[in-house]
Design an enzyme around this catalytic site. Structure first.
Site, PDB file in Angstrom:
ATOM      1  N   GLU A  30       0.882  -1.161   0.000  1.00  0.00           N
ATOM      2  CA  GLU A  30       0.000   0.000   0.000  1.00  0.00           C
ATOM      3  C   GLU A  30       0.926   1.219   0.000  1.00  0.00           C
ATOM      4  O   GLU A  30       1.793   1.321   0.871  1.00  0.00           O
ATOM      5  CB  GLU A  30      -0.859  -0.040   1.274  1.00  0.00           C
ATOM      6  CG  GLU A  30      -2.003   0.924   1.248  1.00  0.00           C
ATOM      7  CD  GLU A  30      -2.852   0.821   2.516  1.00  0.00           C
ATOM      8  OE1 GLU A  30      -3.645   1.739   2.733  1.00  0.00           O
ATOM      9  OE2 GLU A  30      -2.713  -0.161   3.277  1.00  0.00           O
ATOM     10  N   ARG A 256       4.931 -13.236   9.721  1.00  0.00           N
ATOM     11  CA  ARG A 256       5.584 -11.968   9.440  1.00  0.00           C
ATOM     12  C   ARG A 256       6.856 -11.853  10.246  1.00  0.00           C
ATOM     13  O   ARG A 256       7.030 -12.514  11.272  1.00  0.00           O
ATOM     14  CB  ARG A 256       4.651 -10.794   9.706  1.00  0.00           C
ATOM     15  CG  ARG A 256       4.238 -10.628  11.151  1.00  0.00           C
ATOM     16  CD  ARG A 256       3.108  -9.627  11.298  1.00  0.00           C
ATOM     17  NE  ARG A 256       3.516  -8.274  10.973  1.00  0.00           N
ATOM     18  CZ  ARG A 256       2.963  -7.529  10.014  1.00  0.00           C
ATOM     19  NH1 ARG A 256       1.988  -7.984   9.292  1.00  0.00           N
ATOM     20  NH2 ARG A 256       3.378  -6.313   9.804  1.00  0.00           N
ATOM     21  N   LYS A 266       4.402   0.801   9.280  1.00  0.00           N
ATOM     22  CA  LYS A 266       4.565   2.064   8.562  1.00  0.00           C
ATOM     23  C   LYS A 266       3.927   3.214   9.320  1.00  0.00           C
ATOM     24  O   LYS A 266       4.457   4.314   9.354  1.00  0.00           O
ATOM     25  CB  LYS A 266       3.898   1.953   7.185  1.00  0.00           C
ATOM     26  CG  LYS A 266       4.812   1.400   6.114  1.00  0.00           C
ATOM     27  CD  LYS A 266       4.105   1.347   4.769  1.00  0.00           C
ATOM     28  CE  LYS A 266       3.153   0.182   4.721  1.00  0.00           C
ATOM     29  NZ  LYS A 266       2.526  -0.046   3.420  1.00  0.00           N
TER      30      LYS A 266
HETATM   31  P1  ATP Z   1       2.462  -1.948   7.800  1.00  0.00           P
HETATM   32  O1  ATP Z   1       1.543  -2.381   8.902  1.00  0.00           O
HETATM   33  O2  ATP Z   1       3.854  -1.755   8.217  1.00  0.00           O
HETATM   34  O3  ATP Z   1       1.893  -0.804   7.013  1.00  0.00           O
HETATM   35  P2  ATP Z   1       1.382  -3.649   5.863  1.00  0.00           P
HETATM   36  O4  ATP Z   1       1.323  -5.127   5.886  1.00  0.00           O
HETATM   37  O5  ATP Z   1       0.127  -2.900   6.072  1.00  0.00           O
HETATM   38  O6  ATP Z   1       2.506  -3.184   6.833  1.00  0.00           O
HETATM   39  P3  ATP Z   1       1.562  -3.407   3.069  1.00  0.00           P
HETATM   40  O7  ATP Z   1       2.106  -2.302   2.253  1.00  0.00           O
HETATM   41  O8  ATP Z   1       0.124  -3.679   3.018  1.00  0.00           O
HETATM   42  O9  ATP Z   1       2.023  -3.113   4.551  1.00  0.00           O
HETATM   43  O10 ATP Z   1       2.387  -4.750   2.823  1.00  0.00           O
HETATM   44  C1  ATP Z   1       2.867  -5.210   1.608  1.00  0.00           C
HETATM   45  C2  ATP Z   1       3.273  -6.645   1.790  1.00  0.00           C
HETATM   46  O11 ATP Z   1       4.326  -6.751   2.749  1.00  0.00           O
HETATM   47  C3  ATP Z   1       2.123  -7.491   2.303  1.00  0.00           C
HETATM   48  O12 ATP Z   1       2.048  -8.663   1.518  1.00  0.00           O
HETATM   49  C4  ATP Z   1       2.504  -7.784   3.732  1.00  0.00           C
HETATM   50  O13 ATP Z   1       2.017  -9.022   4.127  1.00  0.00           O
HETATM   51  C5  ATP Z   1       4.026  -7.762   3.693  1.00  0.00           C
HETATM   52  N1  ATP Z   1       4.567  -7.416   5.009  1.00  0.00           N
HETATM   53  C6  ATP Z   1       4.324  -6.308   5.731  1.00  0.00           C
HETATM   54  N2  ATP Z   1       4.943  -6.368   6.920  1.00  0.00           N
HETATM   55  C7  ATP Z   1       5.614  -7.544   6.956  1.00  0.00           C
HETATM   56  C8  ATP Z   1       6.454  -8.199   7.920  1.00  0.00           C
HETATM   57  N3  ATP Z   1       6.740  -7.649   9.094  1.00  0.00           N
HETATM   58  N4  ATP Z   1       6.969  -9.411   7.600  1.00  0.00           N
HETATM   59  C9  ATP Z   1       6.707  -9.973   6.413  1.00  0.00           C
HETATM   60  N5  ATP Z   1       5.931  -9.423   5.474  1.00  0.00           N
HETATM   61  C10 ATP Z   1       5.378  -8.220   5.731  1.00  0.00           C
HETATM   62 MG    MG Z   2      -1.435  -2.230   5.088  1.00  0.00          MG
END
Ligand code: ATP
Ligand code: MG
Length: 542
Positions: A30, A256, A266
């Site tokens: 995102e 994760r 983020k």
């Molecule tokens: P955040 O909560 O930090 O914003 P998010 O999962 O909402 O993380 P996205 O941009 O939606 O962020 O994530 C893109 C991809 O990265 C998704 O497939 C997510 O599962 C993966 N991802 C995010 N954080 C992790 C993590 N700590 N370990 C492994 N994969 C991750």
């Molecule tokens: Mg997200």
């Protein structure tokens, strides 16, 4: 990449011919912030898996929320993926599929599998039930198909206010899986979208949109994190009920990445930036890929780290010392060593001829002879490291103290004879003598000394600034990780003249200290600013 349970699933799919032997993955960020080391794990997994099977991986922006597009985030994401060493097959936007998603919703309504619901958010929560109790059907659940079609069209046409109604999938209000209790699949939001402008005022929910995005792109294995395990039945329901795509992508969840001393969100990281607690998203203390890069980490060390932690089915926390270990392992045979002294103490070799400078040959990397050597000046006037002198030595202290003889690395044996102090009683200078017979490499075997220290010639010394970092997050007394107020120390140091040729981004080992990089932003001819990437000592145990 080491084998893992995901690859085992893929191996089976290849054997069974489920996807005609194809492997197609995607990385779906995102664009609402910079990527962090957790994303690096997902990037490595998705891209390496495609690579391993000769498949492809897309970069797909998850922009189903009508957020304002931020060019800065888009550019940062692409720079980070490329820096890690990967290249996407296609760069795509989830919002490109809004038409198909809408048609899919109409299809569901026509099949009696979706309905327009006018419960308020609060009522809906009440009707949903709990883990122990089943939900209650919404009073709108049995609306006629025709009415649902008309209302959904009106929603699309902007005839209803935000929050006044939603489209829900009609699944099972008694399901033990709460995600299956008639989840919302479309909501009204009169907001401009960066890509589709004002074309839409209804937007699909993630759980409905994601399987469709995967299906349209022909993704075979949709890898996501464990929180989505309970959403998988919904992912499958959407594809089965719409029924347009075959074969269907499959969702596979992995644990994760969580790291000690590290915030992995983020939203949280954005707050650090907005509150000015750090010097932007690429602050060298930040766990963002941009921060880690500026700190001095190499893409190889990150990939190695992601490989070593492997892909698990259960959440756990990885010790950050493993990441540091991977960096040391990568740099130890790659970078040249330089002599740098911190908190310098002046040394005068009283029996060395005044005005004479000799050049001593010192190897650039002790482990890699092919990296050659350089000439390092030595004279009567030197600096040594503050940590290498004690006026009153502790037990087992073998470095400099009055009366002790040590080896000056690559030079001579030197004995400290006298400590000169200033009016405040602080050590100002050490008066020493050297033994010309003991020159390094001369084969001298007369006697041994226990301590070897490094040094920098004073008249040619290069003043530098070292930014030494502690973890940005540290445990407080209650065991919570909180922002560490003292996470940067700026240290004055002297370097041997060979460091003068460094360019921003160059990495070195500072002998006996650690690994350092000329900072990408702060380093220039006047300000020789180096980041300490990591020290030499490893606290990591297998
Ligand atoms: P955040 O909560 O930090 O914003 P998010 O999962 O909402 O993380 P996205 O941009 O939606 O962020 O994530 C893109 C991809 O990265 C998704 O497939 C997510 O599962 C993966 N991802 C995010 N954080 C992790 C993590 N700590 N370990 C492994 N994969 C991750
Ligand atoms: Mg997200």
């Amino acid at each position: 990449m080491a084998d893992n349970f995901i690859h085992n699933i893929i191996d089976k799919d290849i054997q069974s011919g489920k996807y005609g032997g194809e492997v197609y993955t995607r990385f779906p960020p995102e664009p609402n912030g910079y990527l962090h080391i957790g994303h690096a794990k997902s990037i490595c997994l998705n891209f390496s898996t495609a690579e391993k099977y000769g498949g492809k991986c897309n970069l797909r922006y998850d922009d189903t929320n009508p957020i304002k597009e931020d060019e800065e985030y888009i550019n940062a994401i692409e720079e980070d993926v490329r820096w890690l060493g990967f290249e996407w097959d296609k760069r795509l936007w989830a919002s490109n599929y809004f038409d198909t998603m809408y048609e899919g919703a109409v299809e569901l309504i026509k099949k009696g599998k979706a309905y327009v619901c006018e419960l308020t958010a609060e009522e809906m929560k009440e009707y949903r039930g709990t883990l122990k109790e089943p939900g209650k059907p919404s009073p709108y659940r049995e609306r006629e198909i025709e009415e649902n079609l008309r209302l959904f069209e009106e929603m699309r046409d902007g005839k209803h206010a935000d929050g006044s109604m939603v489209l829900r999938a009609k699944i099972d209000m008694a399901s033990p899986n709460i995600n299956m209790r008639d989840p919302v699949i479309y909501r009204i939001s009169h907001a401009e979208h960066h890509n589709t402008g004002n074309k839409w005022c209804i937007y699909p929910m993630y759980d409905y949109a994601h399987p469709i995005e995967d299906a349209i792109e022909g993704i075979t294995h949709s890898i996501c994190t464990l929180e989505f395990e309970d959403h998988r039945p919904l992912y499958e329901w959407v594809l089965n009920e719409i029924g347009w795509w075959n074969p269907k992508p499959q969702q596979i969840e992995f644990a994760r990445l969580n790291l000690t001393n590290t915030v992995m969100s983020k939203r949280y990281l954005k707050k650090f930036v907005d509150d000015g607690l750090v010097d932007g998203w690429d602050d060298p203390r930040m766990p963002t890929i941009a921060g880690i890069r500026r700190r001095g980490y190499t893409p190889e060390s990150i990939r190695d780290f992601c490989d070593r932690i492997g892909v698990a089915k259960a959440n756990s926390k990885v010790d950050i010392s493993l990441l540091e270990h991977c960096l040391r392992e990568d740099l130890k045979t790659k970078v040249e060593s330089r002599n740098v002294v911190e908190q310098p103490i002046k040394v005068t070799i009283t029996n060395y001829p005044e005005g004479q400078i000799e050049y001593l040959e010192i190897e650039n990397n002790r482990e890699v002879p092919e990296m050659g050597s350089r000439l390092v000046p030595f004279s009567r006037d030197l600096w040594i490291d503050g940590a290498d002198f004690m006026e009153v030595p502790e037990k087992k202290y073998f470095r400099m103290f009055p009366g002790n003889e040590v080896r000056f690395k690559g030079a001579y044996f030197v004995t400290c004879n006298e400590v000169v102090k200033d009016e405040n009683g602080a050590v100002k200078e050490l008066l020493c003598t050297y033994d010309p017979e003991t020159k390094s490499g001369s084969g001298f075997e007369g006697r041994k000394v226990k301590g070897t220290i490094h040094w920098v010639e004073a008249t040619t010394a290069l003043p530098i600034k070292i930014r030494s970092y502690d973890y940005m997050m540290k445990e407080n007394e209650d065991g919570e990780e909180v922002y560490n107020e003292n996470s940067v120390a700026i240290i004055d140091a002297y370097a041997e003249p060979a460091l003068a040729d460094a360019k921003a981004g160059d990495r070195f080992q500072f002998f006996r200290h650690g690994y350092y990089i000329a900072d990408a932003k702060l380093y220039d001819d006047e300000n020789k600013v180096f980041n300490r990437i990591v020290d030499l000592k490893s606290s990591w145990k297998k």
